[in-house]
Design an enzyme around this catalytic site. Structure first.
Site, PDB file in Angstrom:
ATOM      1  CG  ASN A   5       3.091  -3.708   2.589  1.00 46.23           C
ATOM      2  OD1 ASN A   5       3.659  -4.068   1.560  1.00 46.23           O
ATOM      3  ND2 ASN A   5       1.982  -2.991   2.580  1.00 46.23           N
ATOM      4  CG  ASN A  49      -0.335   5.698  -7.853  1.00 46.38           C
ATOM      5  OD1 ASN A  49       0.181   6.136  -8.883  1.00 46.38           O
ATOM      6  ND2 ASN A  49      -1.279   4.784  -7.873  1.00 46.38           N
ATOM      7  CB  VAL A  50       1.613   7.323  -1.664  1.00 45.57           C
ATOM      8  CG1 VAL A  50       1.793   8.258  -0.473  1.00 45.57           C
ATOM      9  CG2 VAL A  50       0.224   6.698  -1.650  1.00 45.57           C
ATOM     10  N   GLY A  51       4.301   8.002  -3.155  1.00 47.14           N
ATOM     11  CA  GLY A  51       5.647   8.553  -3.061  1.00 47.14           C
ATOM     12  C   GLY A  51       5.887   9.658  -4.074  1.00 47.14           C
ATOM     13  CG  ASP A 110      10.370   2.030  -6.321  1.00 48.59           C
ATOM     14  OD1 ASP A 110       9.295   2.521  -5.931  1.00 48.59           O
ATOM     15  OD2 ASP A 110      10.485   0.834  -6.686  1.00 48.59           O
ATOM     16  CG  HIS A 136      -5.115   4.409   8.488  1.00 49.03           C
ATOM     17  ND1 HIS A 136      -5.974   5.424   8.162  1.00 49.03           N
ATOM     18  CD2 HIS A 136      -4.571   3.994   7.318  1.00 49.03           C
ATOM     19  CE1 HIS A 136      -5.940   5.612   6.849  1.00 49.03           C
ATOM     20  NE2 HIS A 136      -5.094   4.757   6.324  1.00 49.03           N
TER      21      HIS A 136
HETATM   22  P1  NAI Z   1       2.356   1.835  -5.321  1.00 47.79           P
HETATM   23  O1  NAI Z   1       2.223   0.401  -5.620  1.00 47.79           O
HETATM   24  O2  NAI Z   1       1.918   2.843  -6.310  1.00 47.79           O
HETATM   25  O3  NAI Z   1       3.874   2.152  -4.939  1.00 47.79           O
HETATM   26  C1  NAI Z   1       4.635   1.386  -4.061  1.00 47.79           C
HETATM   27  C2  NAI Z   1       6.072   1.456  -4.508  1.00 47.79           C
HETATM   28  O4  NAI Z   1       6.900   0.815  -3.513  1.00 47.79           O
HETATM   29  C3  NAI Z   1       6.360   0.732  -5.839  1.00 47.79           C
HETATM   30  O5  NAI Z   1       6.929   1.630  -6.769  1.00 47.79           O
HETATM   31  C4  NAI Z   1       7.338  -0.374  -5.439  1.00 47.79           C
HETATM   32  O6  NAI Z   1       8.286  -0.675  -6.439  1.00 47.79           O
HETATM   33  C5  NAI Z   1       7.999   0.228  -4.213  1.00 47.79           C
HETATM   34  N1  NAI Z   1       8.699  -0.732  -3.366  1.00 47.79           N
HETATM   35  C6  NAI Z   1       8.363  -1.990  -3.030  1.00 47.79           C
HETATM   36  N2  NAI Z   1       9.295  -2.543  -2.244  1.00 47.79           N
HETATM   37  C7  NAI Z   1      10.264  -1.617  -2.059  1.00 47.79           C
HETATM   38  C8  NAI Z   1      11.482  -1.576  -1.323  1.00 47.79           C
HETATM   39  N3  NAI Z   1      11.908  -2.626  -0.626  1.00 47.79           N
HETATM   40  N4  NAI Z   1      12.228  -0.440  -1.376  1.00 47.79           N
HETATM   41  C9  NAI Z   1      11.815   0.625  -2.088  1.00 47.79           C
HETATM   42  N5  NAI Z   1      10.656   0.646  -2.787  1.00 47.79           N
HETATM   43  C10 NAI Z   1       9.895  -0.459  -2.776  1.00 47.79           C
HETATM   44  O7  NAI Z   1       1.563   2.060  -3.933  1.00 47.79           O
HETATM   45  P2  NAI Z   1       1.030   3.445  -3.326  1.00 47.79           P
HETATM   46  O8  NAI Z   1      -0.340   3.696  -3.800  1.00 47.79           O
HETATM   47  O9  NAI Z   1       2.072   4.479  -3.525  1.00 47.79           O
HETATM   48  O10 NAI Z   1       0.929   3.059  -1.781  1.00 47.79           O
HETATM   49  C11 NAI Z   1       2.104   2.810  -1.037  1.00 47.79           C
HETATM   50  C12 NAI Z   1       1.750   2.303   0.371  1.00 47.79           C
HETATM   51  O11 NAI Z   1       1.118   3.340   1.122  1.00 47.79           O
HETATM   52  C13 NAI Z   1       0.778   1.136   0.404  1.00 47.79           C
HETATM   53  O12 NAI Z   1       1.137   0.229   1.423  1.00 47.79           O
HETATM   54  C14 NAI Z   1      -0.542   1.792   0.731  1.00 47.79           C
HETATM   55  O13 NAI Z   1      -1.469   0.903   1.326  1.00 47.79           O
HETATM   56  C15 NAI Z   1      -0.081   2.852   1.686  1.00 47.79           C
HETATM   57  N6  NAI Z   1      -1.002   3.978   1.865  1.00 47.79           N
HETATM   58  C16 NAI Z   1      -1.186   4.427   3.132  1.00 47.79           C
HETATM   59  C17 NAI Z   1      -2.000   5.502   3.389  1.00 47.79           C
HETATM   60  C18 NAI Z   1      -2.173   5.979   4.794  1.00 47.79           C
HETATM   61  O14 NAI Z   1      -3.124   6.669   5.092  1.00 47.79           O
HETATM   62  N7  NAI Z   1      -1.277   5.664   5.691  1.00 47.79           N
HETATM   63  C19 NAI Z   1      -2.737   6.178   2.309  1.00 47.79           C
HETATM   64  C20 NAI Z   1      -2.416   5.679   0.992  1.00 47.79           C
HETATM   65  C21 NAI Z   1      -1.585   4.602   0.797  1.00 47.79           C
END
Ligand code: NAI
Length: 306
Positions: free
Chosen positions: A93, A10-12, A31, A173
């Site tokens: 993570n 979602n974020v990426g 990914d 955070h």
């Molecule tokens: P998501 O679950 O939608 O996407 C995560 C993606 O990472 C998935 O497509 C997954 O296949 C991929 N992934 C997993 N291991 C991998 C690897 N070794 N290499 C490449 N890709 C890999 O999650 P979302 O919503 O996109 O969130 C991503 C991260 O960002 C989470 O840890 C979330 O908590 C964090 N986040 C941080 C924020 C901040 O303020 N710093 C705000 C929003 C999210």
């Protein structure tokens, strides 16, 4: 410029959409799931024909494609589920961050790294350790999002435009973040002159739990529209060398009385990454809360398996 986004979730993916629309340069989306980054990249390229951009977007499962990136944004990793804190994500993570950062070190050794994966301040530290890059080139996205949430609540409460609200949130955070009402204002008037203490306390509380409020509503996944907007603001300040002062998770080397941890603070962001850290005056109570927030980050760092 060449920008790589790791994690096509979602974020990426939303970040790539926003970056593509701004035409900063070429984008690589990586990914581990086969087909996912390729499919999203194609979809986003085709959107260019309708929206009107020519940004090249490549989806890939191969880290060799991030070669010579100027900026690498790490969004890979698990997100929170209802009831989970950001800290609950630490073990899963950390492994992912190690893997990703070794690849960044190998293929994009001159890049600026923006970490997004939670728990943010801890994962940014992992990125620093594994890449071995200078701290000005490794920092995390957190404060722009938290500040945006605070500003949004302030604007709604006072019925002003969000654009006229300047808010500030520092600290980790997580649940110990520190919204700073005296450094938040509407067109120059500090928040404490505009709202009563109780109302401000309510907005502060809602800001601290702003991410959890969304996680609970969504029931799956966590916020990504505001987070991706925050990432893009950082990228813009770097690539245009704007030198904006933005709250980010920065490596502290004595500022705010802290050393050797990542912590949310206002920093000047330009073509060299972090070009300076701004030290704000805090009340005694805030100083105390800051120490607690930093102590909890330090504990997590000491427990890391890296
Ligand atoms: P998501 O679950 O939608 O996407 C995560 C993606 O990472 C998935 O497509 C997954 O296949 C991929 N992934 C997993 N291991 C991998 C690897 N070794 N290499 C490449 N890709 C890999 O999650 P979302 O919503 O996109 O969130 C991503 C991260 O960002 C989470 O840890 C979330 O908590 C964090 N986040 C941080 C924020 C901040 O303020 N710093 C705000 C929003 C999210």
């Amino acid at each position: 410029a060449k920008i790589s986004v790791i994690g096509a979730g979602n974020v990426g993916a939303t970040t790539v959409q926003r970056l593509a629309e701004m035409e900063f340069g070429s984008i690589v989306l990586v990914d581990i799931v086969e087909g996912l980054p390729q499919g999203k990249a194609l979809d986003l390229m085709q959107a260019g024909a309708i929206v009107g951009y020519d940004t090249k977007i490549k989806g890939s499962n191969d880290y060799a494609d991030i070669v010579d990136s100027d900026i690498v944004i790490i969004t890979a990793g698990a997100a929170r589920k209802p009831g989970m804190s950001r800290a609950d994500l630490i073990n899963i993570n950390t492994k992912i961050m190690k893997d990703v950062c070794e690849k960044i070190k190998q293929y994009a050794p001159k890049s600026i790294v923006i970490a997004v994966t939670n728990p943010l301040d801890i994962m940014t530290y992992v990125a620093l350790e594994i890449t071995g890059f200078e701290p000005n080139r490794v920092f995390g996205m957190s404060g722009i999002l938290d500040t945006g949430r605070f500003a949004s609540f302030i604007a709604d409460e006072l019925a002003y435009s969000k654009r006229d609200v300047e808010a500030m949130v520092i600290g980790g955070h997580g649940d110990q973040m520190l919204p700073l009402p005296q450094h938040s204002s509407v067109f120059g008037t500090p928040l404490p002159e505009l709202l009563g203490e109780d109302v401000i306390a309510g907005l502060v509380e809602r800001t601290i739990h702003g991410g959890a409020e969304i996680v609970a509503l969504l029931k799956q996944g966590s916020a990504f529209y505001a987070p991706s907007a925050a990432i893009v603001q950082m990228v813009e300040s770097i690539l245009r060398d704007e030198k904006r002062i933005l709250p980010v998770s920065a490596y502290l080397q004595g500022e705010y009385g802290q050393k050797g941890i990542y912590f949310g603070v206002p920093a000047k962001i330009g073509c060299d990454g972090i070009e300076g850290i701004i030290e704000l005056e805090l009340t005694e109570e805030q100083e105390h809360a800051l120490k607690e927030s930093s102590a909890s980050i330090r504990e997590n760092i000491e427990d890391l398996d890296i």
